[in-house]
Every structure is written in structure tokens, then in C-alpha cells.
Design a protein around this motif. Structure first.
Motif, PDB file in Angstrom:
ATOM      1  N   UNK A 189      25.524  42.838  30.250  1.00 39.99           N
ATOM      2  CA  UNK A 189      24.394  42.507  29.386  1.00 39.99           C
ATOM      3  C   UNK A 189      23.318  43.594  29.420  1.00 39.99           C
ATOM      4  N   UNK A 190      23.160  44.255  30.569  1.00 36.70           N
ATOM      5  CA  UNK A 190      22.186  45.329  30.705  1.00 36.70           C
ATOM      6  C   UNK A 190      22.749  46.675  30.234  1.00 36.70           C
ATOM      7  N   UNK A 191      24.010  46.707  29.820  1.00 39.73           N
ATOM      8  CA  UNK A 191      24.627  47.951  29.366  1.00 39.73           C
ATOM      9  C   UNK A 191      24.913  48.928  30.484  1.00 39.73           C
ATOM     10  N   UNK A 192      25.266  48.421  31.667  1.00 42.90           N
ATOM     11  CA  UNK A 192      25.444  49.280  32.837  1.00 42.90           C
ATOM     12  C   UNK A 192      26.907  49.499  33.199  1.00 42.90           C
ATOM     13  N   UNK A 193      27.828  48.990  32.390  1.00 41.57           N
ATOM     14  CA  UNK A 193      29.262  49.221  32.592  1.00 41.57           C
ATOM     15  C   UNK A 193      29.717  50.169  31.495  1.00 41.57           C
ATOM     16  N   UNK A 194      30.159  51.365  31.873  1.00 37.71           N
ATOM     17  CA  UNK A 194      30.371  52.431  30.893  1.00 37.71           C
ATOM     18  C   UNK A 194      31.814  52.612  30.480  1.00 37.71           C
ATOM     19  N   UNK A 195      32.742  51.838  31.048  1.00 43.01           N
ATOM     20  CA  UNK A 195      34.140  51.956  30.625  1.00 43.01           C
ATOM     21  C   UNK A 195      34.855  50.619  30.857  1.00 43.01           C
ATOM     22  N   UNK A 196      35.924  50.366  30.055  1.00 44.34           N
ATOM     23  CA  UNK A 196      36.623  49.071  30.146  1.00 44.34           C
ATOM     24  C   UNK A 196      37.178  48.765  31.531  1.00 44.34           C
ATOM     25  N   UNK A 197      37.575  49.800  32.271  1.00 43.61           N
ATOM     26  CA  UNK A 197      38.107  49.566  33.616  1.00 43.61           C
ATOM     27  C   UNK A 197      37.084  48.931  34.545  1.00 43.61           C
ATOM     28  N   UNK A 198      35.843  48.903  34.102  1.00 47.24           N
ATOM     29  CA  UNK A 198      34.805  48.309  34.921  1.00 47.24           C
ATOM     30  C   UNK A 198      35.076  46.859  35.290  1.00 47.24           C
ATOM     31  N   UNK A 199      35.844  46.150  34.453  1.00 50.67           N
ATOM     32  CA  UNK A 199      36.140  44.751  34.748  1.00 50.67           C
ATOM     33  C   UNK A 199      36.905  44.618  36.065  1.00 50.67           C
ATOM     34  N   UNK A 200      37.611  45.669  36.461  1.00 55.63           N
ATOM     35  CA  UNK A 200      38.352  45.636  37.730  1.00 55.63           C
ATOM     36  C   UNK A 200      37.417  45.690  38.940  1.00 55.63           C
ATOM     37  N   UNK A 201      36.152  45.966  38.686  1.00 52.63           N
ATOM     38  CA  UNK A 201      35.207  45.951  39.803  1.00 52.63           C
ATOM     39  C   UNK A 201      34.998  44.535  40.328  1.00 52.63           C
ATOM     40  N   UNK A 202      35.364  43.525  39.540  1.00 54.73           N
ATOM     41  CA  UNK A 202      35.264  42.138  40.023  1.00 54.73           C
ATOM     42  C   UNK A 202      36.235  41.903  41.173  1.00 54.73           C
ATOM     43  N   UNK A 203      37.559  42.158  40.989  1.00 49.52           N
ATOM     44  CA  UNK A 203      38.445  41.992  42.162  1.00 49.52           C
ATOM     45  C   UNK A 203      38.119  42.946  43.307  1.00 49.52           C
ATOM     46  N   UNK A 204      37.581  44.118  42.997  1.00 54.31           N
ATOM     47  CA  UNK A 204      37.169  45.028  44.073  1.00 54.31           C
ATOM     48  C   UNK A 204      36.032  44.405  44.879  1.00 54.31           C
ATOM     49  N   UNK A 205      35.073  43.800  44.187  1.00 52.47           N
ATOM     50  CA  UNK A 205      33.976  43.137  44.890  1.00 52.47           C
ATOM     51  C   UNK A 205      34.496  41.973  45.735  1.00 52.47           C
ATOM     52  N   UNK A 206      35.450  41.229  45.193  1.00 52.04           N
ATOM     53  CA  UNK A 206      36.039  40.118  45.954  1.00 52.04           C
ATOM     54  C   UNK A 206      36.736  40.648  47.204  1.00 52.04           C
ATOM     55  N   UNK A 207      37.495  41.732  47.047  1.00 49.00           N
ATOM     56  CA  UNK A 207      38.179  42.330  48.196  1.00 49.00           C
ATOM     57  C   UNK A 207      37.171  42.839  49.222  1.00 49.00           C
ATOM     58  N   UNK A 208      36.088  43.430  48.741  1.00 48.33           N
ATOM     59  CA  UNK A 208      35.033  43.895  49.648  1.00 48.33           C
ATOM     60  C   UNK A 208      34.443  42.729  50.426  1.00 48.33           C
ATOM     61  N   UNK A 209      34.193  41.621  49.724  1.00 47.06           N
ATOM     62  CA  UNK A 209      33.673  40.449  50.395  1.00 47.06           C
ATOM     63  C   UNK A 209      34.629  39.916  51.456  1.00 47.06           C
ATOM     64  N   UNK A 210      35.911  39.886  51.140  1.00 44.85           N
ATOM     65  CA  UNK A 210      36.901  39.403  52.101  1.00 44.85           C
ATOM     66  C   UNK A 210      37.015  40.332  53.302  1.00 44.85           C
ATOM     67  N   UNK A 211      36.769  41.636  53.088  1.00 44.88           N
ATOM     68  CA  UNK A 211      36.793  42.579  54.213  1.00 44.88           C
ATOM     69  C   UNK A 211      35.702  42.254  55.220  1.00 44.88           C
ATOM     70  N   UNK A 212      34.666  41.547  54.773  1.00 49.25           N
ATOM     71  CA  UNK A 212      33.628  41.064  55.678  1.00 49.25           C
ATOM     72  C   UNK A 212      33.890  39.625  56.107  1.00 49.25           C
ATOM     73  N   UNK A 213      34.320  38.796  55.171  1.00 49.97           N
ATOM     74  CA  UNK A 213      34.459  37.363  55.448  1.00 49.97           C
ATOM     75  C   UNK A 213      35.431  37.086  56.586  1.00 49.97           C
ATOM     76  N   UNK A 214      36.586  37.741  56.571  1.00 48.80           N
ATOM     77  CA  UNK A 214      37.600  37.453  57.587  1.00 48.80           C
ATOM     78  C   UNK A 214      37.125  37.844  58.994  1.00 48.80           C
TER      79      UNK A 214
END
Length: 257
Positions: free
Chosen positions: A131-156
Motif C-alpha cells: 500500500x505504501x509502494x515499498x515493494x518494487x518487484x513481484x518476487x517481493x511476495x516471497x518475503x512473506x514465507x521468508x519472514x515466517x522462516x525467520x520467525x521460526x528460526x527464533x521461535x524454535x
């Protein structure tokens, strides 16, 4: 698998009673943080020149880092007090073990619930970035699973640590001397190359730096991060695997006596 689903279901039913209290951290916090840090402070950074940021605006540079940082914070909160409460205060896990639910079922069910929460929070944050126009390419949507993986790297690992605690005092130290400094000095707000060499080495070992680098690369492109993306991914996966193994060990030691 059935046991893990039952644990996940328990967490989901419990969340239905408290979800309104999470609205600020899930929905409003990303908007306020991006507005204040990205568009507010970022205006002054951009006026000074953005060459050190690969030519990107500070808001665009900052947003993927905040996405990974938000995942880390969410994982930290979901893997500390709720775990301790289920062991010491409410003794929910003890009650579960009186049923066919096993220790692995508790571990994977709890981490499955954290995965759901991370997905929800990361998706909302990503939509705010769009919404803020801060994602500059379509592959940006993959940053969601990357963020989830990052969270799990801490959660476990954090859940494994929480299972060894008798009170909440250790959590204060964890956030104050662990997660907060990591949030500030892992490349979220500025390139780690600006840090002294010893601190750069420390940042490169910790999982948040790798999540930030991956998310930034996906949202902004190669110019944002030229490091080895596969290496970042493997480091995060290693943290998750080691953390899950640690969870299975510490949960069993604490719950089965």
C-alpha cells in the motif's frame, strides 16, 4: 500429526478470546512504524543521499528489514510467556499429556500455531508495504514465507529455552540483551557494513541478518543485496532444525518426569 492438530486447535480456540487485543500489534503497528521511521525519518535520510542504500529510498530499504524484525518479535512473544504458562502456571501441557497427545505433538502443535501467527502478521505487514509502494518487484511476495522462516528460526530455539525456565525473569534478559540489540544491529536500519568488523561477524552469525537480507533482496532486487541468498536460506533452516531438536529435548525433560 493428529496430536499436533489438537494442540494447534487448542491455541486457535484460546486465540478467539483474545484476538482483539492483538489488533494493534498486527495491523496498526506496521502502519505507524513505517510512517514514522520510513516516511518521517526517511525523508531526512533521502535528502542526505541514498547512495549507501543502493539508491533506494530509505522507506523502501527499511520496510523489508522491519518485516523480518516484526516476525522475530512475534516469534519471541509467542514462544516465551505462552510456553511458560502452559508448563508452570496453567499446566496445560501437563493436562495434554494425560491424553493420547505426546511431547512431539505438543512441540509441533505449538510451533504450528506460531507459524500461523507469523503468517498472519507477515501477510498484513507485507500488504501495508504494498500500500505504501515499498515493494518494487513481484518476487517481493516471497518475503512473506521468508519472514515466517525467520520467525521460526527464533521461535524454535526460544521455545526450547522457555521450557527450561521456572519463572519469567529470563525472558526480560532475552528481550533486553538479545532480541532488541539484534533488531537494531542486524541490518534492519542500516547496512551491517557500517558496523565495526567484530560486530559484523556477530551479525552474520545471527538469524535476523539472514532474514533481513533475503526479504530485502526479494522486495527490491539484486541491487539491494548482492550476498549469497542460498547461504542465508540455509542458515535460517539450520536454526529451525536445531531449534526443533532442542525443543523435543527440553520439553521432554521438563514434562516427562
Amino acid at each position: 500429526m493428529t496430536a499436533a492438530l489438537r494442540v494447534f486447535e487448542y491455541n486457535a480456540v484460546s486465540y478467539r478470546r483474545v484476538w482483539r487485543g492483538t489488533l494493534f500489534s498486527t495491523f496498526l503497528s506496521p502502519v505507524l512504524f513505517l510512517t514514522a521511521m520510513g516516511l518521517g525519518l526517511g525523508t531526512f535520510v533521502d535528502q542526505s543521499g541514498s547512495g549507501a542504500l543502493g539508491g533506494f529510498s530509505y522507506a523502501a530499504y527499511l520496510a523489508p528489514g522491519l518485516l523480518a524484525g516484526q516476525a522475530m518479535q512475534t516469534a519471541g512473544f509467542e514462544s516465551t510467556w505462552p510456553v511458560l504458562a502452559s508448563i508452570i502456571w496453567d499446566r496445560t501441557y501437563i493436562g495434554m499429556l494425560a491424553t493420547p497427545i505426546t511431547v512431539p505433538g505438543i512441540v509441533f502443535g505449538q510451533l504450528g500455531w506460531v507459524t500461523f501467527r507469523l503468517t498472519l502478521v507477515s501477510t498484513v505487514f507485507f500488504l501495508v508495504m504494498v500500500a505504501f509502494g515499498l515493494v518494487l518487484q513481484p518476487l517481493g511476495v516471497l518475503s512473506i514465507p521468508v519472514a515466517v522462516l525467520t520467525g521460526l528460526a527464533f521461535a524454535a530455539p526460544i521455545a526450547a529455552f522457555s521450557a527450561t525456565q521456572k519463572n519469567e525473569q529470563g525472558f526480560t534478559a532475552l528481550f533486553r540483551f538479545g532480541l532488541t540489540p539484534m533488531f537494531l544491529f542486524s541490518g534492519t536500519f542500516f547496512p551491517i557494513e557500517r558496523l565495526p568488523a567484530p560486530l559484523q561477524l556477530v551479525a552474520e552469525v545471527l538469524p535476523l541478518h539472514h532474514g533481513v537480507a533475503l526479504a530485502r533482496h526479494l522486495c527490491l532486487g539484486d541491487d539491494a543485496d548482492r550476498s549469497n541468498q542460498l547461504a542465508h536460506l540455509l542458515v535460517l533452516l539450520a536454526y529451525v532444525v536445531v531449534g526443533v531438536i532442542a525443543c523435543l529435548i527440553t520439553f521432554r525433560r521438563t514434562l516427562v518426569k
